[in-house]
Write an enzyme that holds these catalytic residues in place. Structure first.
Site, PDB file in Angstrom:
ATOM      1  N   ASP A 107       0.867  -1.177   0.000  1.00  0.00           N
ATOM      2  CA  ASP A 107       0.000   0.000   0.000  1.00  0.00           C
ATOM      3  C   ASP A 107       0.901   1.224   0.000  1.00  0.00           C
ATOM      4  OD1 ASP A 107      -2.033  -1.835   0.351  1.00  0.00           O
ATOM      5  OD2 ASP A 107      -2.836  -0.927   2.178  1.00  0.00           O
ATOM      6  N   SER A 246       8.138   4.798   5.412  1.00  0.00           N
ATOM      7  CA  SER A 246       9.173   4.012   4.740  1.00  0.00           C
ATOM      8  C   SER A 246       8.840   3.830   3.264  1.00  0.00           C
ATOM      9  CB  SER A 246       9.330   2.664   5.446  1.00  0.00           C
ATOM     10  OG  SER A 246       9.593   2.856   6.822  1.00  0.00           O
TER      11      SER A 246
END
Length: 286
Positions: A107, A246
């Site tokens: 995602d 991240s």
């Protein structure tokens, strides 16, 4: 700007972006960063995020980020990191079995880059040439004419990522992060030299050639947790990120995949495309 696959603008929470801008663009912020990214402080931060004391932040985070918890496994979280690395329910992110379909590993917000001598990749507010990102000029040259896909995960995204094809793992490399403030007094963006910690896996994939799948960690606290695999299996979880925004990077050779037009067009206009784990983003060939 971010758009979904239907072309609609997606609103992103600005709190984290405003904080990072303040940290990087002011002398006080850069001095604070120097302390925040020190090994001692990041270790303490990691311990806190994995401790029961951090649980108090979970409910407000869910509310402030409007997270749909019905997608995730029901459990009592032991810490904020336990919540941050929560697992999605079976069936929520399925992978297509078709061999010619390339699917998103996470995602995320996706940006497409064609690879050539002039390509500059922007990853977590740091600009890289491919040889610097990989710290291997010979390996980087193998991908001339290929493509690089940068999947940026925000704090409200699902922080587990998967392999995008079956294949044999060739080798795995870890690279330590660097943070250095050259001139903390100057009030501009340039005195900071930083390279995020990252890990990458070279995979002889069955359908998309020899590809590279990389994970890039956050400067503060963020930790990459990769499982030890000898083979890659499409859709299998490769690892996860602990607390901190991240990024996952896919690097593919020339003529191995054709990325969907909406992603290419958005990227040409500096627009990221919102994708979900297991969603089709391209097809085999050119």
């Amino acid at each position: 700007m971010i758009k979904d696959r239907q072309g609609h603008i997606v609103k992103e929470l600005e709190g984290q972006n405003k904080l990072l801008k303040k940290l990087y663009s002011t002398s006080a912020g850069r001095c604070a960063l120097k302390i925040l990214v020190s090994p001692f402080v990041t270790h303490l931060g990691g311990l806190y995020m994995s401790s029961p004391f951090s649980k108090t932040s979970i409910s407000s985070f869910i509310k402030n980020n409007d997270i749909d918890m019905s997608q995730y496994e029901e459990k009592k979280y032991k810490s904020y990191n336990d919540f941050f690395t929560r697992r999605i329910k079976d069936g929520q992110r399925s992978f297509d079995d078709s061999k010619d379909v390339l699917m998103a590993p996470a995602d995320s917000k996706l940006t497409y880059y064609p690879i050539n001598d002039d390509t500059i990749l922007e990853i977590k507010d740091t600009k890289y040439q491919l040889k610097d990102l990989l710290q291997d000029e010979t390996l980087a040259k193998e991908y001339d004419g290929g493509i690089c896909l940068v999947f940026r995960l925000a704090v409200d995204d699902y922080h587990r990522y998967s392999y995008v094809d079956d294949g044999q793992i060739v080798f795995h490399k870890k690279i330590k992060g660097i943070f250095h403030t050259v001139n903390p007094i100057a009030n501009d963006y340039y005195p900071i030299y930083k390279m995020n910690s990252r890990e990458y896996t070279v995979i002889d994939s069955n359908n998309f050639g020899r590809m590279i799948q990389m994970e890039v960690g956050a400067m503060m606290v963020g930790k990459i947790v990769n499982y030890k695999h000898s083979i890659a299996t499409k859709g299998e979880e490769k690892g996860y990120f602990e607390f901190g925004g991240s990024t996952v990077v896919l690097i593919l050779k020339k003529d191995t995949v054709k990325i969907d037009d909406d992603i290419i067009n958005n990227s040409s206009e500096n627009i990221e495309t919102r994708v979900l784990l297991g969603q089709t983003i391209g097809h085999k060939g050119v």
